[in-house]
Design an enzyme around this catalytic site. Structure first.
Site, PDB file in Angstrom:
ATOM      1  N   HIS A  53       4.437   3.888   0.169  1.00 18.93           N
ATOM      2  CA  HIS A  53       4.466   3.065   1.297  1.00 18.93           C
ATOM      3  C   HIS A  53       3.028   1.902   1.089  1.00 18.93           C
ATOM      4  O   HIS A  53       3.162   0.808   1.348  1.00 18.93           O
ATOM      5  CB  HIS A  53       4.320   3.632   2.549  1.00 18.93           C
ATOM      6  CG  HIS A  53       5.484   4.601   2.840  1.00 18.93           C
ATOM      7  ND1 HIS A  53       6.798   3.842   2.843  1.00 18.93           N
ATOM      8  CD2 HIS A  53       5.780   5.708   3.240  1.00 18.93           C
ATOM      9  CE1 HIS A  53       7.552   4.809   3.186  1.00 18.93           C
ATOM     10  NE2 HIS A  53       7.022   6.240   3.442  1.00 18.93           N
TER      11      HIS A  53
ATOM     12  N   GLU B 120       3.120   8.591   0.599  1.00 17.73           N
ATOM     13  CA  GLU B 120       2.441   7.653   1.458  1.00 17.73           C
ATOM     14  C   GLU B 120       1.932   6.639   0.517  1.00 17.73           C
ATOM     15  O   GLU B 120       1.908   5.686   0.860  1.00 17.73           O
ATOM     16  CB  GLU B 120       1.259   8.265   2.301  1.00 17.73           C
ATOM     17  CG  GLU B 120       1.841   9.289   3.292  1.00 17.73           C
ATOM     18  CD  GLU B 120       2.769   8.561   4.585  1.00 17.73           C
ATOM     19  OE1 GLU B 120       2.749   7.231   4.789  1.00 17.73           O
ATOM     20  OE2 GLU B 120       3.553   9.177   5.007  1.00 17.73           O
TER      21      GLU B 120
END
Length: 329
Positions: A24, A21
């Site tokens: 991202h 994550e």
């Protein structure tokens, strides 16, 4: 202990998902996409602080994390939403998580190599198919690969790669058989029968390690042979034991007879005699003892760490690819 060890999967997965994550998050920021929340763990939220347009939160379930960006649900076309970005920017955002995991893997491999050193595997012939090139060359179960055409063998991946490269050509293979160096010549098949491979063997590998006896069940063959907790296994019938597989194959090849096993006990050598049954188990230690391995590592100079990291990462990826291909064949 097995259940407690299994619980380690929770923090490990949590770290992997959080790193994913994070990739991202970084790519969203680089693309000018508004990150509404970057959370550690999964909701419900137990703490959060807002910096700029982003809420940084800690959540109740400590499994990974998440990134919530503007427009990921397709409901916003604002200039800083995901929907307003080009296809290339959106693709880079989606790929960034996996890329971050790969980068983390490379960094972790480099750190481990730098701190603890490099391990190497011993590669063995486990089974030889009758009528195969390996059988014609005289290979036997328990033979350890030393070299193929002069190249030193440190992994089963190298054996597969070199036999494939030399398919249809006479190849010099040097083996260790019970301490004796044997040079053989073999021609790997270009079109092998299904399930046999180019040389017609089953091979396996094990890391260099010292084998320790942890516990000895009272009703086991190891107890009958006189094993004690704390023993260090050194040889079988005079054949050195550089790893667990060498020990297991040596016993299997003596099924139905006796084996002289030398152990080190309290610093002194002790020779034990074990009666080896014909129906040795294939899914556990042959004599029923609980063994542990103390892996051996070789120090790597700092200048060689990048090259060793690339080699180890490449070997790991090839093994993963081979495993995945075996699932779909």
């Amino acid at each position: 202990m097995t259940f407690l060890n299994a619980l380690w999967i929770v923090p490990i997965l949590g770290i992997l998902i959080f790193i994913h994550e994070l990739g991202h998050f970084v790519m969203a920021r680089r693309a000018g996409v508004r990150v509404e929340e970057f959370g550690f763990g999964l909701p419900p939220r137990i703490w959060g602080v807002k910096r700029g347009d982003t809420i940084y939160s800690i959540n109740l379930l400590p499994v990974g994390g998440f990134v919530r960006v503007l427009g990921e649900d397709g409901k916003s076309n604002a200039h800083d939403s995901m929907q307003s970005k080009t296809a290339g920017q959106r693709a880079r955002f989606l790929a960034a998580g996996s890329a971050m995991n790969l980068i983390a893997a490379v960094v972790l491999i480099a750190v481990l190599i730098g701190v603890q050193g490099r391990s190497s595997d011993n590669v063995y012939v486990v089974n030889v198919n009758p009528g195969s090139p390996a059988a014609d060359a005289g290979w036997q179960s328990g033979d350890r690969f030393l070299q193929i055409n002069g190249a030193t063998i440190t992994s089963s991946d190298e054996v597969s790669r070199l036999t494939t490269r030399n398919a249809g050509r006479a190849t010099t293979v040097t083996l260790d058989r019970a301490g004796e160096v044997i040079t053989t010549t073999i021609t790997p098949r270009e079109n092998p029968p299904a399930g046999q491979g180019r040389t017609g063997i089953t091979l396996s590998s094990a890391p260099n390690a010292t084998i320790h006896v942890n516990t000895v069940p009272s009703d086991s063959l190891a107890a009958q042979a006189g094993f004690h907790a704390g023993d260090i296994i050194q040889s079988v019938d005079g054949q050195p034991v550089p790893d667990y597989l060498a020990y297991a194959l040596a016993l299997r090849n003596r099924a139905g007879g006796d084996a002289q096993i030398q152990v080190q006990r309290d610093g002194a050598p002790v020779t034990l005699t074990a009666a080896i049954p014909t129906d040795l188990p294939v899914d556990r230690e042959p004599l029923g003892a609980d063994l542990t391995q103390q892996l051996h590592f070789e120090r790597v100079s700092p200048i060689n760490i990048p090259l060793e990291t690339v080699r180890t990462f490449g070997s790991t990826m090839r093994q993963m690819g081979t495993g995945l291909m075996s699932l779909v064949r």
